[in-house]
Design an enzyme around this catalytic site. Structure first.
Site, PDB file in Angstrom:
ATOM      1  N   ASP A 154      15.621 -14.844 -29.488  1.00  0.00           N
ATOM      2  CA  ASP A 154      16.804 -14.515 -28.672  1.00  0.00           C
ATOM      3  C   ASP A 154      16.530 -13.419 -27.642  1.00  0.00           C
ATOM      4  OD1 ASP A 154      16.501 -12.325 -30.272  1.00  0.00           O
ATOM      5  OD2 ASP A 154      18.528 -12.354 -31.120  1.00  0.00           O
ATOM      6  N   GLY A 155      15.275 -12.971 -27.566  1.00  0.00           N
ATOM      7  CA  GLY A 155      14.925 -11.976 -26.543  1.00  0.00           C
ATOM      8  C   GLY A 155      14.846 -10.549 -27.070  1.00  0.00           C
ATOM      9  N   GLU A 156      15.340 -10.291 -28.288  1.00  0.00           N
ATOM     10  CA  GLU A 156      15.257  -8.927 -28.823  1.00  0.00           C
ATOM     11  C   GLU A 156      13.804  -8.569 -29.090  1.00  0.00           C
ATOM     12  OE1 GLU A 156      17.833  -8.593 -32.222  1.00  0.00           O
ATOM     13  OE2 GLU A 156      19.649  -8.774 -30.999  1.00  0.00           O
ATOM     14  N   LYS A 180      17.856   7.838   7.093  1.00  0.00           N
ATOM     15  CA  LYS A 180      18.321   6.547   6.557  1.00  0.00           C
ATOM     16  C   LYS A 180      19.693   6.732   5.923  1.00  0.00           C
ATOM     17  CE  LYS A 180      17.111   4.831   2.438  1.00  0.00           C
ATOM     18  NZ  LYS A 180      16.226   4.331   1.362  1.00  0.00           N
TER      19      LYS A 180
HETATM   20  C1  R5P Z   1      15.687   5.425  -2.037  1.00  0.00           C
HETATM   21  O1  R5P Z   1      16.164   6.391  -1.457  1.00  0.00           O
HETATM   22  C2  R5P Z   1      14.239   5.343  -2.422  1.00  0.00           C
HETATM   23  O2  R5P Z   1      13.546   6.506  -2.139  1.00  0.00           O
HETATM   24  C3  R5P Z   1      13.566   4.162  -1.770  1.00  0.00           C
HETATM   25  O3  R5P Z   1      13.527   4.384  -0.373  1.00  0.00           O
HETATM   26  C4  R5P Z   1      14.310   2.903  -2.052  1.00  0.00           C
HETATM   27  O4  R5P Z   1      14.587   2.803  -3.412  1.00  0.00           O
HETATM   28  C5  R5P Z   1      13.531   1.697  -1.601  1.00  0.00           C
HETATM   29  O5  R5P Z   1      14.302   0.563  -1.844  1.00  0.00           O
HETATM   30  P1  R5P Z   1      14.104  -0.746  -0.996  1.00  0.00           P
HETATM   31  O6  R5P Z   1      12.645  -1.098  -1.061  1.00  0.00           O
HETATM   32  O7  R5P Z   1      14.968  -1.755  -1.683  1.00  0.00           O
HETATM   33  O8  R5P Z   1      14.572  -0.455   0.392  1.00  0.00           O
END
Ligand code: R5P
Length: 297
Positions: free
Chosen positions: A34-36, A193
């Site tokens: 079952d995956g356990e 970002k």
């Molecule tokens: C987030 O702030 C992390 O430092 C990475 O930039 C992030 O987890 C990368 O995720 P993905 O490759 O999905 O953009």
């Protein structure tokens, strides 16, 4: 000291034991229909420092459960001290309530590890060192966060990228670019970002950088979908960078991450073995072994 590689980190655990000049005693493991998970420790741990090595990359929940089982078993069998080496610590990105009602998964994982009987936790490039310290303050477990970024940068230097510009894809990773910059010697910086918390979409603001005609490398803690890395690589390419390397500590590489990063213009991808993949050219075994030696001296 008894080194116990868990099912998710057998090779790395054996590498750490090799660095320390001791035998590894991998935990016996199998999956029930079952995956356990079934887990059995194969060496007596009574009165010993038991070091459990288990990464928690996907499938995170299964690997965490195995980690809790190994930890609780070592503690229950009277190990003197249980040290959990979790090279990639899952759930560390949800470290605050970005939206009301969200689960603080980082705190929950630390809490469960401590409840299972862990005395110490060693991780590599935790997503947010500050949050990890804050989570630790609520508990008595000792937490060490080591960085593998200088090792990645040294590897790139050996590949001929000495003098490359080191870039973090966002402000949260600027310390990684700075650490790499000290090794590569070509300066460092970061892009901005922003992630939409509802959709997961990212927006990247590309700053003007001194990269035209120069090599560059992007350093991040995690590559998951590859979206962040691909945007950063494309930003460097658009500014005329010559060769561009994509480097990360934890190579989760979900879906078509590799293709996205290569299509964005990366010439090479390098990662560590916190998560074993074809990109794992840099081992963290010695880094961890040195820390264990110092901790238990
Ligand atoms: C987030 O702030 C992390 O430092 C990475 O930039 C992030 O987890 C990368 O995720 P993905 O490759 O999905 O953009």
């Amino acid at each position: 000291m008894i080194i116990i590689p868990g099912p998710a980190s057998r090779a790395l655990g054996e590498g750490i034991a090799g660095e320390l000049g001791v035998d590894a005693h991998p935990a016996e493991h199998r999956a029930f229909p079952d995956g356990e998970s079934y887990i059995r420790l194969t060496a007596p741990v009574k009165g010993e420092i038991a070091v459990i090595v288990q990464t928690t990359s996907p499938p995170q929940d299964t690997r965490l459960m195995q980690l809790f089982m190994m930890t609780a078993t070592a503690a229950g069998l009277d190990a003197e001290r249980v040290v959990c080496v979790v090279p990639y610590l899952a759930y560390a990105r949800q470290d605050k309530r970005f939206l009301g009602g969200e689960a603080l998964s980082l705190d929950i994982v630390i809490h469960l590890l401590e409840a299972a009987g862990a005395d110490d936790l060693i991780v590599i490039d935790a997503h947010n060192a500050g949050s990890l310290r804050r989570a630790q303050r609520q508990h008595s477990i000792g937490v060490e966060n080591l960085t593998a970024v200088p090792l990645l940068a040294e590897h790139l230097r050996e590949l001929g990228l000495g003098g490359a510009y080191s870039l973090a894809p966002d402000g949260g990773a600027v310390h990684l670019a700075e650490a790499a910059g000290e090794v590569l010697g070509g300066g460092s910086g970061f892009f901005e970002k922003r992630r939409n918390r509802m959709t997961g979409e990212i927006e990247m603001t590309v700053r003007e950088l001194d990269v035209r005609g120069r090599d560059a490398a992007v350093f991040d803690d995690i590559i998951s979908s590859g979206g962040t890395m691909a945007r950063a690589v494309a930003g460097l390419r658009a500014q005329g960078a010559r060769r561009v390397a994509a480097a990360c500590t934890h190579a989760l590489f979900r879906g078509d991450a590799e293709r996205r990063i290569l299509e964005a213009g990366a010439d090479l991808i390098v990662a560590t073995d916190t998560v074993a993949t074809k990109f794992s050219q840099v081992s963290v075994a010695r880094l961890i072994a040195e820390r264990l030696r110092a901790m238990t001296r």
